[in-house]
Design a protein around this motif. Structure first.
Motif, short mmCIF file in Angstrom:
data_model
loop_
_atom_site.label_atom_id
_atom_site.label_comp_id
_atom_site.label_asym_id
_atom_site.label_seq_id
_atom_site.Cartn_x
_atom_site.Cartn_y
_atom_site.Cartn_z
N ASN A 107 0.82 -1.21 0.00
CA ASN A 107 0.00 0.00 0.00
C ASN A 107 0.86 1.26 0.00
O ASN A 107 0.50 2.27 -0.63
CB ASN A 107 -0.93 0.00 1.21
CG ASN A 107 -2.02 -1.05 1.12
OD1 ASN A 107 -2.35 -1.51 0.02
ND2 ASN A 107 -2.58 -1.45 2.25
N ALA A 108 1.99 1.22 0.70
CA ALA A 108 2.88 2.38 0.74
C ALA A 108 3.45 2.66 -0.65
O ALA A 108 3.57 3.81 -1.07
CB ALA A 108 4.00 2.15 1.74
N MET A 109 3.80 1.60 -1.37
CA MET A 109 4.32 1.79 -2.73
C MET A 109 3.26 2.40 -3.64
O MET A 109 3.56 3.29 -4.46
CB MET A 109 4.81 0.45 -3.29
CG MET A 109 6.03 -0.12 -2.58
SD MET A 109 6.49 -1.74 -3.28
CE MET A 109 7.51 -2.40 -1.96
N ALA A 158 10.25 1.70 1.03
CA ALA A 158 9.62 0.38 1.04
C ALA A 158 10.35 -0.64 0.17
O ALA A 158 10.56 -1.78 0.57
CB ALA A 158 8.17 0.50 0.59
N SER A 159 10.75 -0.24 -1.03
CA SER A 159 11.22 -1.22 -2.01
C SER A 159 12.64 -1.71 -1.75
O SER A 159 12.95 -2.88 -2.00
CB SER A 159 11.13 -0.63 -3.42
OG SER A 159 11.97 0.50 -3.54
N ASN A 160 13.52 -0.83 -1.26
CA ASN A 160 14.91 -1.25 -1.06
C ASN A 160 15.07 -2.31 0.03
O ASN A 160 15.69 -3.35 -0.21
CB ASN A 160 15.79 -0.04 -0.78
CG ASN A 160 16.14 0.72 -2.03
OD1 ASN A 160 16.97 0.32 -2.82
ND2 ASN A 160 15.45 1.85 -2.23
N PRO A 161 14.49 -2.12 1.24
CA PRO A 161 14.59 -3.20 2.23
C PRO A 161 13.84 -4.45 1.80
O PRO A 161 14.26 -5.57 2.10
CB PRO A 161 13.98 -2.59 3.49
CG PRO A 161 13.14 -1.47 3.03
CD PRO A 161 13.82 -0.93 1.81
N ALA A 216 12.23 -0.76 8.88
CA ALA A 216 11.56 0.38 8.25
C ALA A 216 12.20 1.70 8.64
O ALA A 216 12.46 2.56 7.79
CB ALA A 216 10.07 0.39 8.61
N ARG A 217 12.50 1.85 9.95
CA ARG A 217 13.16 3.09 10.38
C ARG A 217 14.59 3.17 9.86
O ARG A 217 15.07 4.24 9.50
CB ARG A 217 13.12 3.19 11.91
CG ARG A 217 11.83 3.77 12.46
CD ARG A 217 11.83 3.80 13.97
NE ARG A 217 11.62 2.48 14.54
CZ ARG A 217 11.77 2.19 15.82
NH1 ARG A 217 12.15 3.13 16.67
NH2 ARG A 217 11.54 0.97 16.27
N GLY A 218 15.28 2.03 9.84
CA GLY A 218 16.62 2.02 9.27
C GLY A 218 16.61 2.39 7.81
O GLY A 218 17.46 3.16 7.34
N SER A 219 15.64 1.88 7.08
CA SER A 219 15.49 2.23 5.67
C SER A 219 15.22 3.72 5.51
O SER A 219 15.75 4.37 4.60
CB SER A 219 14.35 1.42 5.06
OG SER A 219 14.13 1.78 3.72
N ALA A 220 14.40 4.28 6.40
CA ALA A 220 14.10 5.72 6.34
C ALA A 220 15.37 6.54 6.54
O ALA A 220 15.59 7.54 5.84
CB ALA A 220 13.07 6.09 7.39
N LEU A 221 16.21 6.13 7.49
CA LEU A 221 17.46 6.85 7.71
C LEU A 221 18.36 6.76 6.47
O LEU A 221 18.98 7.75 6.07
CB LEU A 221 18.20 6.30 8.93
CG LEU A 221 17.59 6.61 10.30
CD1 LEU A 221 18.46 6.03 11.41
CD2 LEU A 221 17.44 8.12 10.51
#
Length: 440
Positions: free
Chosen positions: A81-83, A126-129, A384-389
């Motif tokens: 859904n985020a994508m 979303a997609s990279n992790p 998710a938070r790591g990906s955001a960083l």
């Protein structure tokens, strides 16, 4: 339905790889339109070189402003859904280009760029992790290299399509040719150029909305990160801060440096071409993308059969340092120093600076695929938070090109490439030591 990380049958990865591959193509096409858009809007909005780079700044700064909010959206809505939401946001940004072009208003253009960047932020978060976690960690860089081929292949295609669809009969138009026209004719020519943006961006917006709907109702499964969470619980790290992972924090800095030099290599090659009076300089971004595609292909072939992710990342950073050090010595303003350097090496003809800048694409290609799996290893529910960083590290594409532009205005475009050497130096440090740190 969920996919368990690092325990996934090959057949079950085909649909996710196809869907994520489509998204990476979209990333590349939208992102590397900037290389052609910058010199184009420099003409339409009559901007200086530094002002023109605000187009990149507004695009990449969205990754800083929106990354953490988007990670919360990701945790609430799930990856699929985020994508879909990200694709809708990009479409809105594309539609905003229409009134921006009609009014020739630079503020509207950079607002549209920020919205597009915000949509790409949630897509990337979303997609990279997701791509990292759907298979074995040691082959993650190879999977991302496949995506990189699509991403940078789209990046190679984007300036060509832009030139064909937008420029059309204006291929020979430049800031100099516009300035040579009488005032009335200048305005007519600029309005015609601006109007040529309308149809392509409407078409992109519609295509992105259709893709968002298709993705929303696709069979893309969610990730299951329970295995990593169990390991975090056993280590007593499940309740700590996201900043407890040095491989992640240093990875953010490495990506900041990488995206900065990647954008410099892709987006400023046209400015360098203009300064050197190279014909067709607006489309030169495709030259850099060509070498990035070669780099991704090498990553796919070499990892892990011949070289590890660490080793290829080390070689890439070293090549970047060498290229950045050599480019200023091809400048006409550095004849004496160039004669000393190339005379000492026995080379009688100066290398082409445009080719050296484009070769930075080869040095840059493997950095993104290698850093992501190294930085996200073992994060579990922190993913998710790591990906955001890590996505916030993309802000390097906003900050470093602006520094480059300021140096280029005062010292010349080719001399400004020296400022990328410390960036490649930090990437080299991360490859050799930083990614191996598990505790502060």
């Amino acid at each position: 339905m969920t996919i368990t990380e690092q325990a996934t049958p090959k057949s079950s990865t085909l649909l996710p790889m196809f869907i994520i591959g489509t998204l990476f193509f979209v990333f590349g096409f939208i992102t590397w339109l900037n290389g052609a858009l910058i010199p184009f809007l420099q003409i339409v909005c009559q901007l200086s070189g530094t002002e023109a780079l605000l187009i990149s700044f507004s695009f990449y700064i969205a990754y800083v402003v929106m990354a953490l909010p988007m990670s919360f959206v990701l945790n609430k809505t799930g990856y699929k859904n985020a994508m879909s939401l990200g694709l809708v946001m990009i479409a809105v940004g594309c539609f905003l280009f229409v009134p921006a072009a009609e009014a020739q208003t630079f503020l509207l253009f950079i607002t549209a760029q920020f919205i597009v960047g915000s949509g790409l932020t949630i897509l990337q978060t979303a997609s990279n992790p997701y791509l990292v976690k759907i298979g074995p960690a040691e082959t993650a860089a190879a999977r991302i290299s496949i995506m990189g081929l699509l991403n940078k292949g789209a990046g190679w295609l984007a300036p060509i399509v832009f030139t064909a669809l937008v420029l059309g009969n204006f291929a020979d138009v430049s800031a100099q040719s516009i300035a040579a026209l009488p005032a009335a004719e200048q305005q007519v020519q600029i309005q015609q150029l601006a109007d040529s943006l309308v149809s392509p961006y409407i078409g992109m917006g519609v295509a992105l909305l259709l893709l968002a709907v298709t993705l929303r109702f696709s069979g893309l499964p969610e990730l299951d990160l329970h295995q990593e969470d169990d390991k975090l619980d056993a280590a007593g790290a499940a309740q700590g801060s996201i900043l407890q992972f040095p491989q992640l924090v240093l990875g953010v800095v490495a990506l900041f440096c990488y995206v900065g030099v990647e954008v410099i290599a892709g987006d400023t090659i046209g400015l360098a071409g203009a300064a050197l009076n190279v014909d067709g300089h607006i489309g030169l971004t495709s030259y850099t993308m060509f070498f990035m595609v070669i780099g991704y292909t090498l990553g796919l072939l070499l990892i892990p059969r011949v070289l590890t992710q660490h080793q290829l990342l080390t070689l890439s950073a070293a090549l970047g340092i060498i290229l950045a050090a050599l480019i200023p010595f091809t400048s006409p303003e550095s004849d004496t120093l160039a004669a000393i350097l190339w005379g000492w090496t026995g080379i009688s003809t100066l290398p082409d600076p445009i080719t050296l800048i484009a070769l930075m694409g080869l040095a840059n290609a493997i950095v993104w695929p290698a850093v992501w799996p190294l930085a996200l290893e073992g994060l579990g529910h922190f993913t998710a938070r790591g990906s955001a960083l890590l996505i916030m590290g993309i802000a390097g594409g906003a900050v470093l090109p602006m520094i480059f532009g300021a140096i280029a205005d005062s010292a010349g475009v080719l001399n400004a490439y020296w400022m990328t050497i410390p960036c490649y130096g930090f990437i080299l440090f991360y490859a050799v030591k930083g990614c191996r740190l598990t505790k502060w």
